[in-house]
Design an enzyme around this catalytic site. Structure first.
Site, mmCIF file in Angstrom:
data_model
loop_
_atom_site.group_PDB
_atom_site.id
_atom_site.type_symbol
_atom_site.label_atom_id
_atom_site.label_comp_id
_atom_site.label_asym_id
_atom_site.label_seq_id
_atom_site.Cartn_x
_atom_site.Cartn_y
_atom_site.Cartn_z
ATOM 1 N N GLU A 1 4.521 -5.631 6.956
ATOM 2 C CA GLU A 1 3.806 -4.573 7.676
ATOM 3 C C GLU A 1 4.268 -4.399 9.110
ATOM 4 O OE1 GLU A 1 2.481 -6.699 5.562
ATOM 5 O OE2 GLU A 1 0.895 -5.771 4.372
ATOM 6 N N GLU B 1 -0.839 -9.235 -0.810
ATOM 7 C CA GLU B 1 -2.265 -9.429 -0.497
ATOM 8 C C GLU B 1 -3.106 -9.365 -1.769
ATOM 9 O OE1 GLU B 1 -2.140 -6.335 2.620
ATOM 10 O OE2 GLU B 1 -3.190 -7.788 3.866
ATOM 11 N N GLY C 1 0.591 -5.078 0.877
ATOM 12 C CA GLY C 1 -0.608 -5.030 0.048
ATOM 13 C C GLY C 1 -0.385 -5.616 -1.346
ATOM 14 N N ALA D 1 0.867 -1.182 0.000
ATOM 15 C CA ALA D 1 0.000 0.000 0.000
ATOM 16 C C ALA D 1 0.902 1.230 0.000
ATOM 17 C CB ALA D 1 -0.857 -0.017 1.264
HETATM 18 C C1 3H9 Z 1 0.795 -2.275 3.435
HETATM 19 O O1 3H9 Z 1 0.927 -2.745 2.347
HETATM 20 C C2 3H9 Z 1 -0.473 -2.305 4.232
HETATM 21 C C3 3H9 Z 1 -1.459 -3.282 3.712
HETATM 22 O O2 3H9 Z 1 -1.272 -4.541 4.306
HETATM 23 C C4 3H9 Z 1 -2.862 -2.932 4.088
HETATM 24 C C5 3H9 Z 1 -3.475 -1.699 3.611
HETATM 25 C C6 3H9 Z 1 -4.916 -1.570 3.939
HETATM 26 N N1 3H9 Z 1 4.628 3.449 -0.183
HETATM 27 O O3 3H9 Z 1 13.292 1.662 -0.582
HETATM 28 P P1 3H9 Z 1 13.618 2.386 -1.829
HETATM 29 C C7 3H9 Z 1 9.286 4.793 -1.926
HETATM 30 S S1 3H9 Z 1 2.081 -1.464 4.184
HETATM 31 C C8 3H9 Z 1 5.110 4.660 -0.530
HETATM 32 O O4 3H9 Z 1 14.672 3.424 -1.787
HETATM 33 P P2 3H9 Z 1 14.629 -0.048 -2.989
HETATM 34 C C9 3H9 Z 1 10.467 5.113 -1.025
HETATM 35 O O5 3H9 Z 1 10.088 6.003 0.006
HETATM 36 C C10 3H9 Z 1 3.369 -1.483 2.984
HETATM 37 N N2 3H9 Z 1 6.372 4.866 -0.961
HETATM 38 O O6 3H9 Z 1 13.936 1.372 -3.034
HETATM 39 C C11 3H9 Z 1 11.444 5.705 -2.006
HETATM 40 O O7 3H9 Z 1 11.057 7.049 -2.250
HETATM 41 P P3 3H9 Z 1 12.158 8.171 -2.545
HETATM 42 C C12 3H9 Z 1 4.047 -2.782 2.911
HETATM 43 C C13 3H9 Z 1 7.174 3.814 -1.031
HETATM 44 O O8 3H9 Z 1 14.718 -0.511 -4.369
HETATM 45 C C14 3H9 Z 1 11.192 4.916 -3.287
HETATM 46 O O9 3H9 Z 1 9.883 4.346 -3.143
HETATM 47 N N3 3H9 Z 1 5.187 -2.683 2.025
HETATM 48 C C15 3H9 Z 1 6.746 2.534 -0.666
HETATM 49 O O10 3H9 Z 1 15.852 0.007 -2.132
HETATM 50 C C16 3H9 Z 1 12.187 3.803 -3.513
HETATM 51 O O11 3H9 Z 1 12.239 3.012 -2.341
HETATM 52 C C17 3H9 Z 1 6.377 -2.358 2.486
HETATM 53 O O12 3H9 Z 1 6.601 -2.166 3.660
HETATM 54 C C18 3H9 Z 1 5.412 2.362 -0.237
HETATM 55 N N4 3H9 Z 1 4.911 1.162 0.113
HETATM 56 O O13 3H9 Z 1 13.612 -0.987 -2.199
HETATM 57 C C19 3H9 Z 1 7.464 -2.249 1.456
HETATM 58 N N5 3H9 Z 1 7.777 1.670 -0.849
HETATM 59 O O14 3H9 Z 1 12.878 7.705 -3.762
HETATM 60 C C20 3H9 Z 1 8.220 -0.977 1.629
HETATM 61 C C21 3H9 Z 1 8.808 2.397 -1.303
HETATM 62 O O15 3H9 Z 1 11.354 9.413 -2.700
HETATM 63 N N6 3H9 Z 1 9.235 -0.785 0.602
HETATM 64 N N7 3H9 Z 1 8.456 3.689 -1.420
HETATM 65 O O16 3H9 Z 1 13.043 8.186 -1.325
HETATM 66 C C22 3H9 Z 1 10.391 -1.423 0.583
HETATM 67 O O17 3H9 Z 1 10.677 -2.303 1.380
HETATM 68 C C23 3H9 Z 1 11.401 -1.013 -0.456
HETATM 69 O O18 3H9 Z 1 11.059 0.279 -0.886
HETATM 70 C C24 3H9 Z 1 11.449 -1.940 -1.698
HETATM 71 C C25 3H9 Z 1 12.378 -1.282 -2.756
HETATM 72 C C26 3H9 Z 1 12.036 -3.290 -1.277
HETATM 73 C C27 3H9 Z 1 10.107 -2.133 -2.316
#
Ligand code: 3H9
Length: 701
Positions: A123, A103, A100, A61
């Site tokens: 999460e 999911e 998400g 999400a």
């Molecule tokens: C969820 O899903 C809740 C649901 O269960 C229920 C809902 C009802 N949202 O990390 P990076 C941005 S909770 C917004 O440097 P990488 C990040 O801030 C979510 N922004 O890249 C960055 O921005 P900037 C569960 C996001 O290649 C840019 O993308 N998911 C999100 O080293 C690049 O990110 C997670 O917890 C997001 N969800 O790693 C996954 N994700 O360039 C969270 C990233 O402006 N994300 N951004 O600084 C990660 O673990 C890593 O970003 C990922 C890529 C592995 C995907």
């Protein structure tokens, strides 16, 4: 640009998702998927493929939408539309299908992935639980025990493991996801595969021991002390196992909202963005050239030097370790070997990987052997003259363009750079002990350090898995400068009447990985003693803040390593207990310095230890030593065991309110008459205008 588009290929409708950088499920994306699924019901396709452009499948999400007013369509409404599709919907996964994202895939009728993909429900790392059916659907596929492990750890798993756990159904050979996924979808069409809804699967009560839920809660209350999300996750999985799907989903919804509105999740989401922000250097263009770092030299084979070397060889970068003589060198290499052997013994490292790493480390006692190193990191004794001597030699032997870094914790990096003819190539790389484990790396910019050297250091830090934070030059940089305030107050509370146990308990209950007194005993009380030996009385500060430690060291009580320090330690179990001898010693020191001992409330201890951290952090911001408050939070969470669910000292200050912080600091100043309690000007200004560090940082841009 539309974030969702639709095309057909033969019998297959392809729903393309394109929401860079990580295809986060924003409102626009949810709406796009919802419409595409509904529109496709009326066309002649026989199956629908959900696939993403760019580097990854949906990574979750959109975290930046959390805490704001909910927008339509709701996540679960979108997932229901997928599940209710009259034709099979197949998720095609590459990159990281997280939160998400996974999911969404679990609501599809089938899932395929390239073998390089990873999937997970992270999460919990944001103080949340999967809130779009993840806690209900995952255990229906993996079983209860595996789901508890997957969701409470939040760690992603590889496609192959996901296949084994039934989270995905098929692995696409090679990296050509679209072709492989189309072929798989065609097979499903040809075999008249039904629409399988995970929600309709049941969990066999005989497949798990009902005691697992309480056992997990107990375990998690130790492993994730003070955190609510892991406990809620177990509740949700118990609901999945014992209630019909819709009722389980309602439990998940309720607990998800509780977590989302908690201060814990707000702090952990803050840390998610803070960590990413920290690597951005204000005024430094993204295009700044970076130097190639293909070989590294480390000067000093002590615990620190050895740990630093391990970081590089772990990622395949060869390291030359330099020591003053062969004996010291062999000792240094033996430390590294021992560290790796411990990992092998624990099953965390294979013997082959250990050998590969050891093969990448060579030793020398000759500075000429460092001539070709791209990056040299000095990790010798904390003494300016010795460090300057090392840098004078490095300046003579190292090739032009080599980055010359010092791992100093306290010395003036400008004074070190000044002895070279290339101060623009000199930088501080301050690792934290144990250097092969601790994530934080302070990158210390001296007056003349070039942008190129900073950009390269940031990139190198990330390449070795560190969390880098930029600091300016000052005594102790960001972390240790603040920590000395915390240390002083710890010692003052002790001499004024609080017990070591009370201080440690209060801070551990606050969520610190370890209380400050236990940390001193672990690190060795002699470290501070030795540092003070080289200081003037003025530099040492208030003697009441170190007299107890000095007296302990002089009695040979250096901490855990001698079996006794502030506490005494059981030789077998290492369990700590108070020692009447230490109480007597403290009382004697209090009498010597005319300190009247009294009782402390837990709240006072918390304030006495945390408020100076915040105050010093504000001064560090005023002076431009740290770029932003959130960088300080990153330093404290990743380097000093500050509880992530309080989001670091500056976020915590915003949480309790700067007006409160200001009032309490002023009260302590009045009470003690000590200058260091005077609130930083920045705190005063922000408190008076009802602002916060976060708002101030935003205004600063
Ligand atoms: C969820 O899903 C809740 C649901 O269960 C229920 C809902 C009802 N949202 O990390 P990076 C941005 S909770 C917004 O440097 P990488 C990040 O801030 C979510 N922004 O890249 C960055 O921005 P900037 C569960 C996001 O290649 C840019 O993308 N998911 C999100 O080293 C690049 O990110 C997670 O917890 C997001 N969800 O790693 C996954 N994700 O360039 C969270 C990233 O402006 N994300 N951004 O600084 C990660 O673990 C890593 O970003 C990922 C890529 C592995 C995907």
């Amino acid at each position: 640009m539309a974030v969702v588009s639709y095309e057909t290929r033969g019998d297959i409708g392809i729903i393309w998702i394109d929401n860079p950088p990580v295809n986060a499920l924003s409102q626009a994306l949810r709406d796009g998927i919802y419409r595409a699924i509904n529109n496709a019901q009326g066309d002649s396709t026989k199956a629908l493929l959900l696939i993403c452009k760019g580097r990854t499948f949906i990574a979750g999400a959109d975290i930046s939408e959390f805490g704001k007013a909910p927008t339509e369509p709701a996540f679960n409404t979108v997932l229901e539309s997928i599940e209710q599709s009259s034709k099979p919907v197949i998720a095609a996964i590459h990159g990281t299908a997280l939160g998400g994202g996974l999911e969404t895939a679990l609501a599809c009728h089938y899932r395929c992935a390239v073998s390089s993909a990873t999937v997970g429900l992270p999460e919990v790392k944001l103080g949340l639980l999967p809130g779009a059916g993840g806690t209900q659907r995952a255990p229906r596929l993996t079983g209860v025990e595996a789901a508890i492990k997957l969701i409470t750890s939040g760690n992603p798993i590889k496609a192959e493991a996901a296949l084994g756990m039934k989270l995905i159904d098929h692995i696409v050979e090679g990296e050509a996801l679209l072709e492989g996924a189309l072929a798989y979808t065609q097979q499903l069409i040809d075999s008249n595969a039904p629409c399988i809804c995970v929600r309709d699967l049941s969990i066999d009560p005989a497949s798990y021991d009902p005691a697992i839920f309480d056992a997990s809660r107990k375990l998690l209350s130790r492993q994730a002390r003070g955190q609510m999300a892991p406990q809620c996750i177990v509740d949700c999985i118990e609901a999945a196992a014992t209630l019909p799907f819709e009722e389980g989903l309602a439990v998940e919804q309720k607990l998800f909202m509780e977590c989302m509105h908690s201060s814990q999740s707000a702090a952990m989401r803050h840390m998610f963005f803070a960590q990413r922000e920290a690597s951005k250097i204000k005024g430094l263009s993204k295009e700044t050239a970076k130097r190639e770092i293909k070989s590294v030299a480390v000067i000093g084979g002590g615990t620190m030097g050895g740990g630093i070397a391990m970081n590089f060889v772990n990622v395949g970068i060869p390291v030359t370790m330099l020591e003053i003589n062969d004996e010291a060198l062999q000792r240094g290499l033996a430390i590294v070997e021992k560290n790796y052997s411990i990992s092998v013994k624990k099953g965390k490292l294979s013997e082959e990987k250990k050998q590969r790493c050891m093969d990448l480390i060579s030793g020398t006692t000759n500075y000429q052997d460092l001539a070709n190193a791209d990056l040299v990191i000095e990790a010798v004794f904390e003494n300016l003259a010795i460090k300057q001597q090392v840098f004078t030699t490095l300046d003579q032997v190292c090739k032009p363009g080599a980055i010359l870094a010092t791992n100093t914790s306290y010395q003036d990096v400008n004074a070190i750079a000044a002895v070279t003819k290339r101060p623009e190539d000199v930088i501080g790389l301050h690792f934290f002990s144990p250097a092969n484990i601790m994530k934080l790396l302070e990158i210390v910019r001296a007056d003349k350090t070039s942008d190129e050297v900073i950009a390269t250091s940031m990139a190198v830090a990330k390449a070795i898995g560190k969390v880098p934070v930029l600091s300016g030059v000052c005594f102790g940089f960001i972390g240790n400068r603040m920590f000395s305030e915390y240390g002083r107050e710890t010692q003052l509370c002790l001499i004024e009447g609080a017990s070591a146990e009370q201080i440690d308990r209060v801070m551990e209950e606050f969520g610190m990985a370890m209380g400050p007194i236990a940390v001193s005993d672990l690190a060795g009380i002699d470290i501070g003693y030795k540092v003070r030996e080289g200081m003037s009385d003025e530099e040492k500060g208030d003697p009441r803040s170190y007299c107890i430690a000095d007296a302990l060291v002089e009695q040979g009580r250096l901490g855990q390593k001698t079996g006794a320090g502030f506490y005494q330690y059981d030789p077998q179990t290492r369990a700590r207990s108070s020692d009447p001898q230490v109480t007597a010693l403290i009382e004697a020191q209090a009498a010597k310095y005319g300190v009247t001992r009294r009782e402390f409330s837990d709240e006072e201890i918390r304030d006495r230890l945390l408020l100076p951290l915040i105050n010093e952090g504000a001064k560090i911001l005023q002076e431009g030593i740290a770029q932003r408050p959130s960088d300080i939070d990153v330093v404290y969470v990743f380097g000093y065991g500050f509880p992530v669910y309080h989001g670091g000292p500056m976020h915590y200050a915003d949480h309790i309110g700067l007006e409160t912080v200001y009032k309490k600091l002023s009260a302590f100043q009045q009470q003690t008459g000590e200058d260091y309690w005077q609130p930083a000007q920045l705190i005063k200004t922000l408190a008076e205008s009802g602002s916060s560090f976060a708002r101030w940082a935003k205004d600063q841009g």
